[in-house]
Design a protein around this motif. Structure first.
Motif, PDB file in Angstrom:
ATOM      1  N   ASN A  91       9.024  16.055   1.226  1.00 30.16           N
ATOM      2  CA  ASN A  91       7.528  15.828  -0.129  1.00 30.16           C
ATOM      3  C   ASN A  91       7.674  16.641  -1.149  1.00 30.16           C
ATOM      4  OD1 ASN A  91       8.571  18.599   1.001  1.00 30.16           O
ATOM      5  ND2 ASN A  91       6.372  19.329   0.865  1.00 30.16           N
ATOM      6  N   PRO A  92       8.567  15.609  -2.275  1.00 29.63           N
ATOM      7  CA  PRO A  92       8.792  16.215  -3.384  1.00 29.63           C
ATOM      8  C   PRO A  92       8.577  16.144  -4.443  1.00 29.63           C
ATOM      9  CG  PRO A  92      10.254  14.001  -2.631  1.00 29.63           C
ATOM     10  CD  PRO A  92       9.303  14.378  -1.457  1.00 29.63           C
ATOM     11  N   PHE A  93       8.096  16.988  -4.879  1.00 26.85           N
ATOM     12  CA  PHE A  93       6.869  17.249  -6.713  1.00 26.85           C
ATOM     13  C   PHE A  93       7.341  15.377  -7.349  1.00 26.85           C
ATOM     14  CE2 PHE A  93       7.713  21.536  -6.255  1.00 26.85           C
ATOM     15  CZ  PHE A  93       6.640  22.090  -5.781  1.00 26.85           C
ATOM     16  N   PRO A  94       6.662  15.137  -7.212  1.00 28.99           N
ATOM     17  CA  PRO A  94       6.130  13.581  -7.803  1.00 28.99           C
ATOM     18  C   PRO A  94       6.632  14.229  -9.715  1.00 28.99           C
ATOM     19  CG  PRO A  94       3.723  14.690  -8.062  1.00 28.99           C
ATOM     20  CD  PRO A  94       4.590  15.638  -7.216  1.00 28.99           C
ATOM     21  N   LYS A  95       8.150  14.643  -9.947  1.00 29.37           N
ATOM     22  CA  LYS A  95       8.666  15.287 -11.268  1.00 29.37           C
ATOM     23  C   LYS A  95       9.979  14.792 -11.088  1.00 29.37           C
ATOM     24  CE  LYS A  95       5.385  19.166 -11.417  1.00 29.37           C
ATOM     25  NZ  LYS A  95       4.748  19.650 -12.998  1.00 29.37           N
ATOM     26  N   PRO A  96       9.909  14.865 -12.141  1.00 31.24           N
ATOM     27  CA  PRO A  96      11.364  14.826 -12.557  1.00 31.24           C
ATOM     28  C   PRO A  96      12.748  15.762 -11.089  1.00 31.24           C
ATOM     29  CG  PRO A  96      11.230  15.409 -14.489  1.00 31.24           C
ATOM     30  CD  PRO A  96      10.334  15.911 -13.736  1.00 31.24           C
ATOM     31  N   ILE A  97      14.025  15.390 -10.777  1.00 28.79           N
ATOM     32  CA  ILE A  97      14.442  15.781  -9.607  1.00 28.79           C
ATOM     33  C   ILE A  97      15.162  17.474 -10.135  1.00 28.79           C
ATOM     34  CG2 ILE A  97      16.861  15.278  -8.420  1.00 28.79           C
ATOM     35  CD1 ILE A  97      16.801  13.089  -8.930  1.00 28.79           C
ATOM     36  N   LYS A  98      15.731  17.833 -11.104  1.00 27.57           N
ATOM     37  CA  LYS A  98      15.839  19.109 -11.212  1.00 27.57           C
ATOM     38  C   LYS A  98      14.233  19.534 -11.884  1.00 27.57           C
ATOM     39  CE  LYS A  98      17.493  21.974 -15.802  1.00 27.57           C
ATOM     40  NZ  LYS A  98      18.514  21.443 -17.276  1.00 27.57           N
ATOM     41  N   THR A  99      12.950  19.141 -11.763  1.00 33.20           N
ATOM     42  CA  THR A  99      11.815  20.112 -12.101  1.00 33.20           C
ATOM     43  C   THR A  99      11.425  20.175 -10.443  1.00 33.20           C
ATOM     44  OG1 THR A  99      11.715  18.719 -13.927  1.00 33.20           O
ATOM     45  CG2 THR A  99       9.303  20.275 -13.245  1.00 33.20           C
ATOM     46  N   ASN A 100      12.211  19.523  -9.553  1.00 34.85           N
ATOM     47  CA  ASN A 100      11.491  20.167  -8.190  1.00 34.85           C
ATOM     48  C   ASN A 100      12.159  20.853  -8.054  1.00 34.85           C
ATOM     49  OD1 ASN A 100      10.588  18.010  -5.489  1.00 34.85           O
ATOM     50  ND2 ASN A 100      10.675  16.700  -7.914  1.00 34.85           N
ATOM     51  N   ILE A 101      13.855  21.646  -8.262  1.00 35.98           N
ATOM     52  CA  ILE A 101      14.622  22.893  -8.306  1.00 35.98           C
ATOM     53  C   ILE A 101      13.785  23.552  -9.133  1.00 35.98           C
ATOM     54  CG2 ILE A 101      17.210  23.608  -7.863  1.00 35.98           C
ATOM     55  CD1 ILE A 101      15.909  21.364  -6.200  1.00 35.98           C
ATOM     56  N   THR A 102      13.697  23.825 -10.309  1.00 43.00           N
ATOM     57  CA  THR A 102      13.231  24.645 -11.144  1.00 43.00           C
ATOM     58  C   THR A 102      12.139  25.180 -10.665  1.00 43.00           C
ATOM     59  OG1 THR A 102      12.806  23.412 -12.983  1.00 43.00           O
ATOM     60  CG2 THR A 102      14.822  24.039 -12.807  1.00 43.00           C
ATOM     61  N   HIS A 103      10.690  24.760 -10.289  1.00 43.53           N
ATOM     62  CA  HIS A 103       8.953  24.695 -10.338  1.00 43.53           C
ATOM     63  C   HIS A 103       9.646  26.202  -9.837  1.00 43.53           C
ATOM     64  CE1 HIS A 103       5.258  24.437  -9.988  1.00 43.53           C
ATOM     65  NE2 HIS A 103       5.705  24.583  -8.883  1.00 43.53           N
ATOM     66  N   ALA A 104       9.579  26.339  -8.387  1.00 42.80           N
ATOM     67  CA  ALA A 104       9.983  28.087  -7.724  1.00 42.80           C
ATOM     68  C   ALA A 104      10.252  28.631  -8.968  1.00 42.80           C
ATOM     69  CB  ALA A 104      10.245  27.485  -6.480  1.00 42.80           C
ATOM     70  N   LEU A 105      11.333  28.585  -9.638  1.00 44.09           N
ATOM     71  CA  LEU A 105      12.565  29.662 -10.025  1.00 44.09           C
ATOM     72  C   LEU A 105      11.147  30.127 -11.087  1.00 44.09           C
ATOM     73  CD1 LEU A 105      15.662  27.595 -10.359  1.00 44.09           C
ATOM     74  CD2 LEU A 105      15.600  29.493  -8.681  1.00 44.09           C
ATOM     75  N   LYS A 106      10.764  29.263 -11.527  1.00 42.95           N
ATOM     76  CA  LYS A 106      10.259  29.969 -12.762  1.00 42.95           C
ATOM     77  C   LYS A 106       9.521  32.042 -12.581  1.00 42.95           C
ATOM     78  CE  LYS A 106       9.706  25.246 -15.558  1.00 42.95           C
ATOM     79  NZ  LYS A 106       9.177  24.373 -15.645  1.00 42.95           N
ATOM     80  N   PHE A 107       8.525  30.765 -10.982  1.00 43.97           N
ATOM     81  CA  PHE A 107       7.800  32.241 -10.727  1.00 43.97           C
ATOM     82  C   PHE A 107       8.596  33.222 -10.442  1.00 43.97           C
ATOM     83  CE2 PHE A 107       5.864  28.219  -9.102  1.00 43.97           C
ATOM     84  CZ  PHE A 107       4.061  28.719  -9.926  1.00 43.97           C
ATOM     85  N   TYR A 108       9.757  32.911 -10.026  1.00 45.33           N
ATOM     86  CA  TYR A 108      11.134  34.158 -10.465  1.00 45.33           C
ATOM     87  C   TYR A 108      11.674  35.077 -11.765  1.00 45.33           C
ATOM     88  CZ  TYR A 108      10.082  33.213  -5.500  1.00 45.33           C
ATOM     89  OH  TYR A 108       8.800  33.722  -4.818  1.00 45.33           O
ATOM     90  N   ARG A 109      11.133  34.632 -12.682  1.00 51.58           N
ATOM     91  CA  ARG A 109      11.542  35.169 -13.775  1.00 51.58           C
ATOM     92  C   ARG A 109      13.017  34.938 -14.188  1.00 51.58           C
ATOM     93  NH1 ARG A 109       7.767  40.430 -15.117  1.00 51.58           N
ATOM     94  NH2 ARG A 109       5.751  40.163 -14.847  1.00 51.58           N
ATOM     95  N   THR A 110      13.927  33.692 -13.908  1.00 54.55           N
ATOM     96  CA  THR A 110      15.056  33.224 -13.595  1.00 54.55           C
ATOM     97  C   THR A 110      15.095  32.538 -15.344  1.00 54.55           C
ATOM     98  OG1 THR A 110      14.981  33.031 -11.199  1.00 54.55           O
ATOM     99  CG2 THR A 110      16.526  31.931 -12.601  1.00 54.55           C
ATOM    100  N   ASN A 111      16.104  32.863 -15.992  1.00 53.05           N
ATOM    101  CA  ASN A 111      16.610  32.847 -17.398  1.00 53.05           C
ATOM    102  C   ASN A 111      16.925  30.982 -17.364  1.00 53.05           C
ATOM    103  OD1 ASN A 111      19.532  32.421 -17.152  1.00 53.05           O
ATOM    104  ND2 ASN A 111      18.919  34.592 -17.555  1.00 53.05           N
ATOM    105  N   LYS A 112      16.865  30.595 -18.477  1.00 45.89           N
ATOM    106  CA  LYS A 112      17.915  29.132 -18.166  1.00 45.89           C
ATOM    107  C   LYS A 112      18.526  28.520 -17.611  1.00 45.89           C
ATOM    108  CE  LYS A 112      16.343  24.740 -21.877  1.00 45.89           C
ATOM    109  NZ  LYS A 112      16.546  24.198 -22.839  1.00 45.89           N
ATOM    110  N   LYS A 113      20.204  29.758 -18.480  1.00 47.81           N
ATOM    111  CA  LYS A 113      21.331  29.435 -18.356  1.00 47.81           C
ATOM    112  C   LYS A 113      20.763  28.768 -16.195  1.00 47.81           C
ATOM    113  CE  LYS A 113      25.834  31.319 -18.417  1.00 47.81           C
ATOM    114  NZ  LYS A 113      26.279  32.119 -19.221  1.00 47.81           N
ATOM    115  N   ASP A 114      20.877  30.735 -15.892  1.00 42.19           N
ATOM    116  CA  ASP A 114      20.319  31.048 -14.785  1.00 42.19           C
ATOM    117  C   ASP A 114      19.751  29.656 -13.616  1.00 42.19           C
ATOM    118  OD1 ASP A 114      22.186  32.705 -14.418  1.00 42.19           O
ATOM    119  OD2 ASP A 114      20.602  34.240 -14.463  1.00 42.19           O
ATOM    120  N   MET A 115      18.855  28.929 -14.224  1.00 39.42           N
ATOM    121  CA  MET A 115      18.074  27.538 -13.525  1.00 39.42           C
ATOM    122  C   MET A 115      19.248  26.885 -13.319  1.00 39.42           C
ATOM    123  SD  MET A 115      14.522  27.407 -14.591  1.00 39.42           S
ATOM    124  CE  MET A 115      13.432  28.869 -14.686  1.00 39.42           C
TER     125      MET A 115
END
Length: 246
Positions: A91-115
């Motif tokens: 059930n991947p999100f209908p988004k780019p591959i990378k965004t599937n990984i980063t989507h949840a990380l945004k809720f934990y205030r992860t900076n771009k480099k770490d993402m």
């Protein structure tokens, strides 16, 4: 993790009946049994997915690092970060591959480099990096079914859980893709505690260290997978493994 006298109800129906068992650290524990026996209900209770069902309620406890996960004071969002889950259908999100990984990380205030680092790390852990590293901006739906499932595993791993719950993760996959996911599970147990629901007896025998056989909501037998499959204590376990009922 220790499950103690756990019962799960949907209204008046007791779907899981006073189940007690350990979940061993850095091991694979398989839940087996016929359809409707309570396997997935038990799995979904570990990270409180059943909270989304209005008529679901619990008795007993699931102890994890000294905390009862069924305590109403538990922050369920934090719990699901600690105990990730992958479902039967990719059930991947209908988004780019990378965004599937980063989507949840945004809720934990992860900076771009770490993402970016976590995208690469989680995809490598899911044995998918080499296949997708040159098309991270492509839709996740452009991937094959097996790749989509490994992406879902990578998405769960990006949050750095301690426990990974897998609900029949290969049932919708072809044999080659299933084999890749099985190899991945064996590799991941070096770093994670894994619980898998499967109807595939051969799969349970191949990848799990411990097996729980459930029937009609009861835990009939729990033990080392090798013993369960070669010399079970219970006749009902042997009958199920020999295909005498399903």
């Amino acid at each position: 993790m220790e499950i103690n006298n756990l019962s799960v109800y949907y209204g008046d129906n007791e779907a899981v009946k006073q189940v007690s068992m350990p979940i061993k650290e850095n091991k694979v524990t398989a839940f087996i049994g016929p359809s409707g026996c309570g396997k997935s209900t038990l799995l979904r209770t570990i990270n409180r997915m059943n909270d989304q069902i209005d008529i679901a309620r619990y008795k007993g406890e699931i102890m994890y690092d000294g905390v009862n996960l069924l305590d109403k004071k538990i922050d369920v969002v934090s719990l699901r970060k600690e105990i990730g889950m992958v479902f039967q259908e990719p059930n991947p999100f209908p988004k780019p591959i990378k965004t599937n990984i980063t989507h949840a990380l945004k809720f934990y205030r992860t900076n771009k480099k770490d993402m970016n680092e976590m995208v690469e790390t989680s995809l490598k852990q899911a044995a998918l990096w080499e296949e997708v590293k040159d098309r991270l901006d492509s839709s996740a739906h452009s991937l094959s079914g097996g790749q989509q499932q490994r992406l879902c595993i990578a998405r769960a791993l990006a949050l750095k859980p301690q426990v990974l719950l897998l609900d029949e993760p290969t049932s919708a996959l072809d044999p080659i893709s299933s084999a890749k996911v099985e190899d991945l599970i064996i590799e991941l147990k070096k770093y994670y505690t894994i619980v898998i629901v499967t109807h595939n007896m051969e799969q349970a025998a191949r990848i799990s260290d411990y097996t729980s056989f459930m029937y009609n909501g009861d835990l009939i037998e729990y033990g080392d997978t090798s013993k369960i499959f070669t010399n079970p204590n219970e006749q009902r376990t042997e009958d199920y493994l020999r295909g005498k009922f399903s």
